[in-house]
Design an enzyme around this catalytic site. Structure first.
Site, PDB file in Angstrom:
ATOM      1  N   HIS A 136       0.828  -1.204   0.000  1.00  0.00           N
ATOM      2  CA  HIS A 136       0.000   0.000   0.000  1.00  0.00           C
ATOM      3  C   HIS A 136       0.867   1.261   0.000  1.00  0.00           C
ATOM      4  O   HIS A 136       1.257   1.777   1.049  1.00  0.00           O
ATOM      5  CB  HIS A 136      -0.884  -0.017   1.255  1.00  0.00           C
ATOM      6  CG  HIS A 136      -1.979   1.001   1.242  1.00  0.00           C
ATOM      7  ND1 HIS A 136      -3.169   0.805   1.897  1.00  0.00           N
ATOM      8  CD2 HIS A 136      -2.081   2.224   0.665  1.00  0.00           C
ATOM      9  CE1 HIS A 136      -3.946   1.867   1.737  1.00  0.00           C
ATOM     10  NE2 HIS A 136      -3.292   2.740   0.991  1.00  0.00           N
ATOM     11  N   HIS A 184       1.450   5.194  -2.305  1.00  0.00           N
ATOM     12  CA  HIS A 184       0.944   6.148  -3.291  1.00  0.00           C
ATOM     13  C   HIS A 184       2.150   6.800  -3.969  1.00  0.00           C
ATOM     14  O   HIS A 184       2.904   7.525  -3.330  1.00  0.00           O
ATOM     15  CB  HIS A 184       0.075   7.204  -2.615  1.00  0.00           C
ATOM     16  CG  HIS A 184      -1.153   6.637  -1.974  1.00  0.00           C
ATOM     17  ND1 HIS A 184      -2.358   6.530  -2.642  1.00  0.00           N
ATOM     18  CD2 HIS A 184      -1.354   6.118  -0.739  1.00  0.00           C
ATOM     19  CE1 HIS A 184      -3.249   5.977  -1.830  1.00  0.00           C
ATOM     20  NE2 HIS A 184      -2.659   5.721  -0.673  1.00  0.00           N
ATOM     21  N   ASP A 243      -8.951   2.694  -3.461  1.00  0.00           N
ATOM     22  CA  ASP A 243      -8.413   3.394  -2.301  1.00  0.00           C
ATOM     23  C   ASP A 243      -8.491   4.900  -2.503  1.00  0.00           C
ATOM     24  O   ASP A 243      -8.097   5.417  -3.546  1.00  0.00           O
ATOM     25  CB  ASP A 243      -6.956   2.982  -2.048  1.00  0.00           C
ATOM     26  CG  ASP A 243      -6.407   3.577  -0.773  1.00  0.00           C
ATOM     27  OD1 ASP A 243      -7.054   3.409   0.270  1.00  0.00           O
ATOM     28  OD2 ASP A 243      -5.346   4.203  -0.820  1.00  0.00           O
ATOM     29  N   HIS A 282     -10.367   0.197   0.860  1.00  0.00           N
ATOM     30  CA  HIS A 282     -10.410   1.287   1.833  1.00  0.00           C
ATOM     31  C   HIS A 282     -11.882   1.392   2.233  1.00  0.00           C
ATOM     32  O   HIS A 282     -12.723   1.758   1.423  1.00  0.00           O
ATOM     33  CB  HIS A 282      -9.920   2.571   1.162  1.00  0.00           C
ATOM     34  CG  HIS A 282     -10.093   3.818   1.971  1.00  0.00           C
ATOM     35  ND1 HIS A 282      -9.049   4.643   2.275  1.00  0.00           N
ATOM     36  CD2 HIS A 282     -11.189   4.396   2.531  1.00  0.00           C
ATOM     37  CE1 HIS A 282      -9.476   5.674   2.983  1.00  0.00           C
ATOM     38  NE2 HIS A 282     -10.780   5.542   3.146  1.00  0.00           N
ATOM     39  N   HIS A 314      -5.431  -0.612   5.975  1.00  0.00           N
ATOM     40  CA  HIS A 314      -5.198   0.201   7.179  1.00  0.00           C
ATOM     41  C   HIS A 314      -6.295   0.108   8.250  1.00  0.00           C
ATOM     42  O   HIS A 314      -6.994   1.084   8.550  1.00  0.00           O
ATOM     43  CB  HIS A 314      -4.958   1.663   6.810  1.00  0.00           C
ATOM     44  CG  HIS A 314      -5.823   2.226   5.713  1.00  0.00           C
ATOM     45  ND1 HIS A 314      -7.199   2.083   5.664  1.00  0.00           N
ATOM     46  CD2 HIS A 314      -5.488   2.959   4.621  1.00  0.00           C
ATOM     47  CE1 HIS A 314      -7.665   2.697   4.606  1.00  0.00           C
ATOM     48  NE2 HIS A 314      -6.653   3.240   3.961  1.00  0.00           N
ATOM     49  N   ASP A 345       0.934   2.723   3.764  1.00  0.00           N
ATOM     50  CA  ASP A 345       0.064   3.770   3.221  1.00  0.00           C
ATOM     51  C   ASP A 345       0.872   5.049   3.004  1.00  0.00           C
ATOM     52  O   ASP A 345       0.429   6.156   3.314  1.00  0.00           O
ATOM     53  CB  ASP A 345      -1.135   4.038   4.139  1.00  0.00           C
ATOM     54  CG  ASP A 345      -2.211   4.897   3.465  1.00  0.00           C
ATOM     55  OD1 ASP A 345      -2.121   5.114   2.243  1.00  0.00           O
ATOM     56  OD2 ASP A 345      -3.122   5.353   4.180  1.00  0.00           O
ATOM     57  N   PHE A 398      -5.168  14.718   3.798  1.00  0.00           N
ATOM     58  CA  PHE A 398      -4.982  13.483   4.539  1.00  0.00           C
ATOM     59  C   PHE A 398      -3.702  12.791   4.079  1.00  0.00           C
ATOM     60  O   PHE A 398      -3.457  12.671   2.884  1.00  0.00           O
ATOM     61  CB  PHE A 398      -6.149  12.521   4.300  1.00  0.00           C
ATOM     62  CG  PHE A 398      -7.432  12.887   4.988  1.00  0.00           C
ATOM     63  CD1 PHE A 398      -7.578  12.704   6.350  1.00  0.00           C
ATOM     64  CD2 PHE A 398      -8.506  13.381   4.263  1.00  0.00           C
ATOM     65  CE1 PHE A 398      -8.781  13.009   6.991  1.00  0.00           C
ATOM     66  CE2 PHE A 398      -9.712  13.691   4.887  1.00  0.00           C
ATOM     67  CZ  PHE A 398      -9.843  13.505   6.257  1.00  0.00           C
ATOM     68  N   GLY A 399      -2.882  12.297   5.014  1.00  0.00           N
ATOM     69  CA  GLY A 399      -1.781  11.438   4.599  1.00  0.00           C
ATOM     70  C   GLY A 399      -0.492  11.655   5.351  1.00  0.00           C
ATOM     71  O   GLY A 399      -0.209  12.736   5.865  1.00  0.00           O
TER      72      GLY A 399
END
Length: 428
Positions: free
Chosen positions: A62, A64, A154, A181, A234, A307, A325-326
């Site tokens: 996972h 990005h 996701d 997700h 997650h 993530d 978010f992140g």
């Protein structure tokens, strides 16, 4: 090419560290032994591990990578180099991109970029629905032929039970996983951190934990009906753990992941309205955090993923409501887990290797390395004896959005090999 890694330590069957040398040849592990000195003269290079730990390269289901469409946050090159810096040799890239990989030609185009720029093995997810947020299913078969690793929306959880059911039927027919997700948007109420005492104290809109668990309950029923391999991204609440635990007992083919930040931090660590703490799912309550640790130990959760979600500095400045978010995680995951859990006697090193390397590979049938003769030489070398400080200036990622900056940890990556090729090393 043939070369030696000498003075390495590996974990034996009794979870003890023993010293060995590795002979690597043609991208594979040729020999492992306590003394390979008789062949040193015939190798091209000798790497001295200096008594560091060698384990199978980490596998992250996972991440990005943001390319195409959001290269200002991250690229395939920088994201894969960040993964190598963290000891990862295989990563799986989520599809919330622009254009989204919902069509075979788009997946093929991404793989062309991967072939040209990736520093580690990269597998690309395709979306479940066309253009990510529509209700129309993608061409599953065509996307698999184009190289899609698995299917996920996701970042845009599927709100329709009918859509998810039909997707699961198709994925099950083709032997691919649905990676979810879970987020019931009708229950979010504009929440940006976990709803609870701390969100009220800070005056920040809270997201109830049932946002996750209510949709998960739906999906587990559908997964049982379809027989699909259903993987939960997650996990962050004790209610979700109970549902997964019960589903496994009932024979549902469900696997689950947890992230380091959810294992280590709770909402009580948030002391101000600062978007550096903003992530989705949000940081759990203390009781949820403790349940997640127990869920790993009892087998309810199968593996640890990061993530890894890089953002620009501007996107993480300011308040919770305004920020993105992140959190980035590729370069800190092993060090944090080793320091916070292995050094404190909560996890064994063998368990961590299983959760961060062996389980994701075996559960998703990935052809990646392990410490076996003839296996691809996907290896990570870590200094587990000396402290270092997590410093954003050392990151290979474009993103530095992490609340762990400044933490003192053990487990610095010294070298990472992918099929025998040195793809990252700590410069002296």
């Amino acid at each position: 090419m043939k070369f030696i890694i000498k003075n390495a330590r590996i974990i034996d069957k009794e979870n003890k560290l023993i010293q060995v040398d590795f002979l690597l040849e043609s991208g594979k592990i040729k020999a492992i032994g306590s003394d390979l000195s008789e062949i040193y003269g015939s190798v091209e290079k000798i790497y001295d591990a200096k008594n560091a730990l060698v384990i199978p390269g980490l596998v992250d289901l996972h991440v990005h990578l943001r390319e195409p469409g959001f290269e200002y946050k991250e690229t395939i090159e920088t994201g894969s180099l960040a993964a190598a810096h963290g000891g990862y040799t295989t990563i799986c890239a989520m599809p919330n991109l622009n254009p989204v990989p919902s069509k075979p030609d788009r997946v093929k185009a991404i793989y062309e970029k991967i072939k040209e720029h990736a520093k580690v093995k990269v597998l690309q997810y395709a979306t479940i629905t066309d253009e990510l947020r529509t209700g129309d299913l993608v061409d599953f078969e065509g996307l698999i032929k184009a190289g899609a690793f698995a299917f996920s929306n996701d970042g845009a959880a599927i709100q329709s039970a009918s859509t998810m059911y039909q997707a699961m039927l198709e994925a099950a027919r083709l032997g691919k996983a649905i990676v979810a997700h879970v987020e019931e948007e009708s229950l979010m109420n504009g929440g940006v951190m976990r709803l609870g005492k701390r969100s009220h104290e800070l005056g920040i809109p809270g997201m109830p934990s049932i946002v996750e668990s209510s949709q998960l309950a739906r999906d587990l029923v559908l997964a049982q009906a379809t027989g699909v391999h259903y993987h939960v991204c997650h996990v962050s609440t004790k209610e979700s753990l109970r549902l997964i635990r019960d589903a496994k007992k009932a024979g549902v083919h469900v696997t689950a992941e947890v992230c380091p930040h959810h294992l280590i931090l709770s909402d009580e660590d948030i002391i101000e309205d600062n978007a550096i703490w903003k992530m989705n799912p949000p940081l759990p309550s203390k009781s949820d955090r403790a349940a997640l640790v127990e869920g790993l130990l009892d087998g309810t959760i199968d593996l640890i993923s990061t993530d890894h979600a890089p953002h620009s500095k501007a996107e993480k400045e300011g308040s919770f409501v305004e920020g993105s978010f992140g959190i980035v995680g590729s370069e800190t995951a092993f060090s944090l887990i080793y320091t916070e859990f292995v050094k404190k006697g909560i996890f064994t090193l063998e368990q961590v290797v299983r959760w961060m390397s062996l389980n994701p590979a075996s559960l998703f049938n990935l052809k990646v390395g392990n410490l076996q003769i003839g296996s691809p030489a996907d290896l990570a070398v870590f200094d587990i004896d000396n402290d270092y400080e997590i410093d954003a200036r050392d990151f290979e990622s474009k993103g530095t959005n992490s609340p762990f900056i400044g933490w003192k940890v053990k487990g610095k990556t010294l070298m990472t090999f992918v099929e025998g090729k040195l793809v990252w090393y700590e410069k002296e």
